[in-house]
Scaffold this motif. Structure first.
Motif, PDB file in Angstrom:
ATOM      1  N   PRO A  47      23.643  71.019  53.503  1.00 24.79           N
ATOM      2  CA  PRO A  47      24.202  72.079  54.529  1.00 24.79           C
ATOM      3  C   PRO A  47      25.696  71.570  54.864  1.00 24.79           C
ATOM      4  O   PRO A  47      26.088  70.362  54.960  1.00 24.79           O
ATOM      5  N   ILE A  48      26.602  72.644  55.031  1.00 23.74           N
ATOM      6  CA  ILE A  48      27.976  72.253  55.355  1.00 23.74           C
ATOM      7  C   ILE A  48      28.016  72.207  56.992  1.00 23.74           C
ATOM      8  O   ILE A  48      27.695  73.419  57.588  1.00 23.74           O
ATOM      9  N   GLN A  49      28.597  71.269  57.600  1.00 29.84           N
ATOM     10  CA  GLN A  49      28.572  71.277  59.262  1.00 29.84           C
ATOM     11  C   GLN A  49      30.084  71.579  59.544  1.00 29.84           C
ATOM     12  O   GLN A  49      30.973  70.693  59.109  1.00 29.84           O
ATOM     13  N   VAL A  50      30.193  72.360  60.050  1.00 28.50           N
ATOM     14  CA  VAL A  50      31.553  72.620  60.728  1.00 28.50           C
ATOM     15  C   VAL A  50      31.508  72.761  62.109  1.00 28.50           C
ATOM     16  O   VAL A  50      30.703  72.941  62.782  1.00 28.50           O
ATOM     17  N   THR A  51      32.866  72.297  62.672  1.00 27.93           N
ATOM     18  CA  THR A  51      32.917  72.363  64.157  1.00 27.93           C
ATOM     19  C   THR A  51      34.305  73.330  64.420  1.00 27.93           C
ATOM     20  O   THR A  51      34.668  74.087  63.245  1.00 27.93           O
ATOM     21  N   GLU A  52      34.510  73.294  65.464  1.00 34.08           N
ATOM     22  CA  GLU A  52      35.706  74.602  65.853  1.00 34.08           C
ATOM     23  C   GLU A  52      36.802  73.833  65.504  1.00 34.08           C
ATOM     24  O   GLU A  52      37.581  74.780  65.330  1.00 34.08           O
ATOM     25  N   ASN A  53      37.192  72.680  65.105  1.00 30.60           N
ATOM     26  CA  ASN A  53      38.375  72.088  64.382  1.00 30.60           C
ATOM     27  C   ASN A  53      38.322  72.458  63.032  1.00 30.60           C
ATOM     28  O   ASN A  53      39.534  72.286  62.637  1.00 30.60           O
ATOM     29  N   ASP A  54      37.227  73.021  62.275  1.00 30.59           N
ATOM     30  CA  ASP A  54      37.427  73.407  61.033  1.00 30.59           C
ATOM     31  C   ASP A  54      37.879  74.547  60.604  1.00 30.59           C
ATOM     32  O   ASP A  54      37.793  75.346  61.594  1.00 30.59           O
ATOM     33  N   ASN A  55      38.334  74.670  59.443  1.00 34.94           N
ATOM     34  CA  ASN A  55      38.543  76.130  59.159  1.00 34.94           C
ATOM     35  C   ASN A  55      38.174  76.491  57.631  1.00 34.94           C
ATOM     36  O   ASN A  55      38.435  75.691  56.730  1.00 34.94           O
ATOM     37  N   ILE A  56      37.422  77.641  57.527  1.00 34.59           N
ATOM     38  CA  ILE A  56      36.860  78.314  56.167  1.00 34.59           C
ATOM     39  C   ILE A  56      37.435  79.530  56.227  1.00 34.59           C
ATOM     40  O   ILE A  56      36.825  80.401  57.148  1.00 34.59           O
ATOM     41  N   PRO A  57      38.059  80.157  55.418  1.00 35.23           N
ATOM     42  CA  PRO A  57      38.645  81.487  55.459  1.00 35.23           C
ATOM     43  C   PRO A  57      37.358  82.377  55.273  1.00 35.23           C
ATOM     44  O   PRO A  57      36.339  82.118  54.838  1.00 35.23           O
ATOM     45  N   ILE A  58      37.308  83.297  55.810  1.00 33.50           N
ATOM     46  CA  ILE A  58      36.324  84.488  56.056  1.00 33.50           C
ATOM     47  C   ILE A  58      35.793  84.852  54.738  1.00 33.50           C
ATOM     48  O   ILE A  58      34.342  85.094  54.490  1.00 33.50           O
ATOM     49  N   SER A  59      36.598  84.920  53.954  1.00 31.30           N
ATOM     50  CA  SER A  59      36.218  85.396  52.186  1.00 31.30           C
ATOM     51  C   SER A  59      35.476  84.227  51.575  1.00 31.30           C
ATOM     52  O   SER A  59      34.570  84.496  50.557  1.00 31.30           O
ATOM     53  N   ILE A  60      35.501  83.096  52.049  1.00 31.62           N
ATOM     54  CA  ILE A  60      34.472  81.959  51.649  1.00 31.62           C
ATOM     55  C   ILE A  60      33.603  81.679  52.704  1.00 31.62           C
ATOM     56  O   ILE A  60      32.507  81.595  52.044  1.00 31.62           O
ATOM     57  N   MET A  61      33.800  81.939  53.820  1.00 26.63           N
ATOM     58  CA  MET A  61      32.630  81.646  54.952  1.00 26.63           C
ATOM     59  C   MET A  61      31.385  82.867  54.753  1.00 26.63           C
ATOM     60  O   MET A  61      30.136  82.471  54.771  1.00 26.63           O
ATOM     61  N   GLU A  62      31.852  84.166  54.546  1.00 24.64           N
ATOM     62  CA  GLU A  62      30.786  85.036  54.509  1.00 24.64           C
ATOM     63  C   GLU A  62      29.767  84.675  53.664  1.00 24.64           C
ATOM     64  O   GLU A  62      28.575  84.802  53.971  1.00 24.64           O
ATOM     65  N   PRO A  63      30.047  84.635  52.267  1.00 19.73           N
ATOM     66  CA  PRO A  63      28.914  84.458  51.318  1.00 19.73           C
ATOM     67  C   PRO A  63      28.037  83.082  51.712  1.00 19.73           C
ATOM     68  O   PRO A  63      27.125  82.922  51.157  1.00 19.73           O
ATOM     69  N   LEU A  64      28.379  82.315  52.306  1.00 18.87           N
ATOM     70  CA  LEU A  64      28.166  80.971  52.502  1.00 18.87           C
ATOM     71  C   LEU A  64      27.343  80.655  53.789  1.00 18.87           C
ATOM     72  O   LEU A  64      26.924  79.648  54.219  1.00 18.87           O
ATOM     73  N   MET A  65      27.213  81.839  54.775  1.00 17.11           N
ATOM     74  CA  MET A  65      26.762  81.765  56.143  1.00 17.11           C
ATOM     75  C   MET A  65      25.500  81.309  56.335  1.00 17.11           C
ATOM     76  O   MET A  65      25.178  80.346  56.921  1.00 17.11           O
ATOM     77  N   GLU A  66      24.526  81.563  55.049  1.00 13.97           N
ATOM     78  CA  GLU A  66      23.131  80.612  55.037  1.00 13.97           C
ATOM     79  C   GLU A  66      22.992  79.151  54.980  1.00 13.97           C
ATOM     80  O   GLU A  66      22.259  78.676  54.926  1.00 13.97           O
ATOM     81  N   PHE A  67      24.197  78.615  54.263  1.00 11.89           N
ATOM     82  CA  PHE A  67      24.280  77.202  53.911  1.00 11.89           C
ATOM     83  C   PHE A  67      25.359  76.603  54.969  1.00 11.89           C
ATOM     84  O   PHE A  67      25.640  75.255  54.605  1.00 11.89           O
ATOM     85  N   ILE A  68      25.751  77.142  55.975  1.00 13.05           N
ATOM     86  CA  ILE A  68      26.608  76.375  56.851  1.00 13.05           C
ATOM     87  C   ILE A  68      25.939  76.083  58.506  1.00 13.05           C
ATOM     88  O   ILE A  68      25.123  77.005  58.818  1.00 13.05           O
ATOM     89  N   GLU A  69      26.307  75.141  58.899  1.00  8.12           N
ATOM     90  CA  GLU A  69      25.550  74.795  60.217  1.00  8.12           C
ATOM     91  C   GLU A  69      26.807  74.470  61.209  1.00  8.12           C
ATOM     92  O   GLU A  69      27.480  73.880  60.812  1.00  8.12           O
ATOM     93  N   VAL A  70      26.678  75.316  62.272  1.00  6.35           N
ATOM     94  CA  VAL A  70      27.855  74.963  63.337  1.00  6.35           C
ATOM     95  C   VAL A  70      27.295  73.772  64.244  1.00  6.35           C
ATOM     96  O   VAL A  70      26.545  73.864  64.658  1.00  6.35           O
ATOM     97  N   GLN A  71      28.323  72.995  64.256  1.00 10.42           N
ATOM     98  CA  GLN A  71      28.081  71.939  65.181  1.00 10.42           C
ATOM     99  C   GLN A  71      28.834  71.818  66.213  1.00 10.42           C
ATOM    100  O   GLN A  71      29.983  71.903  66.265  1.00 10.42           O
ATOM    101  N   GLU A  72      28.481  71.883  67.528  1.00 10.00           N
ATOM    102  CA  GLU A  72      29.050  71.971  68.758  1.00 10.00           C
ATOM    103  C   GLU A  72      29.466  70.718  69.499  1.00 10.00           C
ATOM    104  O   GLU A  72      28.838  69.639  69.207  1.00 10.00           O
TER     105      GLU A  72
END
Length: 127
Positions: free
Chosen positions: A102-127
């Protein structure tokens, strides 16, 4: 490493959307080096699976008597179209065990919506 059950159709759709947007959006991705590595690895795995699916689709068309066209497409005989469509639907609904990290993202990271949307199932948000 995580194993996700995903239909071949959903995997193909995610891969196609990702590949369509990758070149124009990849420079706007801001992740740590580790997460960027995971993203690129995921992209490569999606690409490998998309190629396998494409080869399977081609094989189904050719088994039905399909003829290659100069533009790379395949012409299916009219009397075989219904059977090929049925086989393609079954293929699209087939469940694949897809392994990835899984790709772990925080609020400091940025993935453009056009990339993030198809990968939503593969991303974990870290708080």
């Amino acid at each position: 490493m995580v194993t996700k059950k995903i239909t071949a159709g959903d995997l193909q759709n995610a891969a196609n959307t990702l590949f369509t947007n990758w070149e124009t959006s990849k420079n706007d991705i801001h992740l740590s080096s580790v997460q960027m590595y995971r993203l690129i690895s995921l992209k490569k795995k999606l690409q490998e699976e998309a190629v396998k699916l494409s080869e399977t689709v081609t094989a189904l068309a050719e088994q039905a008597g399909g003829e290659r066209l100069p533009n790379g497409g395949i012409k299916i005989p009219d009397d075989k179209i219904a059977k090929v469509n049925e086989d393609l639907t079954k293929l699209s609904d087939e469940i694949i065990d897809f392994e990835y990290t899984p790709i772990q993202v925080t609020e400091n990271d940025n993935i453009p919506i056009s990339i993030m949307e198809p990968l939503m199932e593969f991303i974990e948000v870290q708080e």
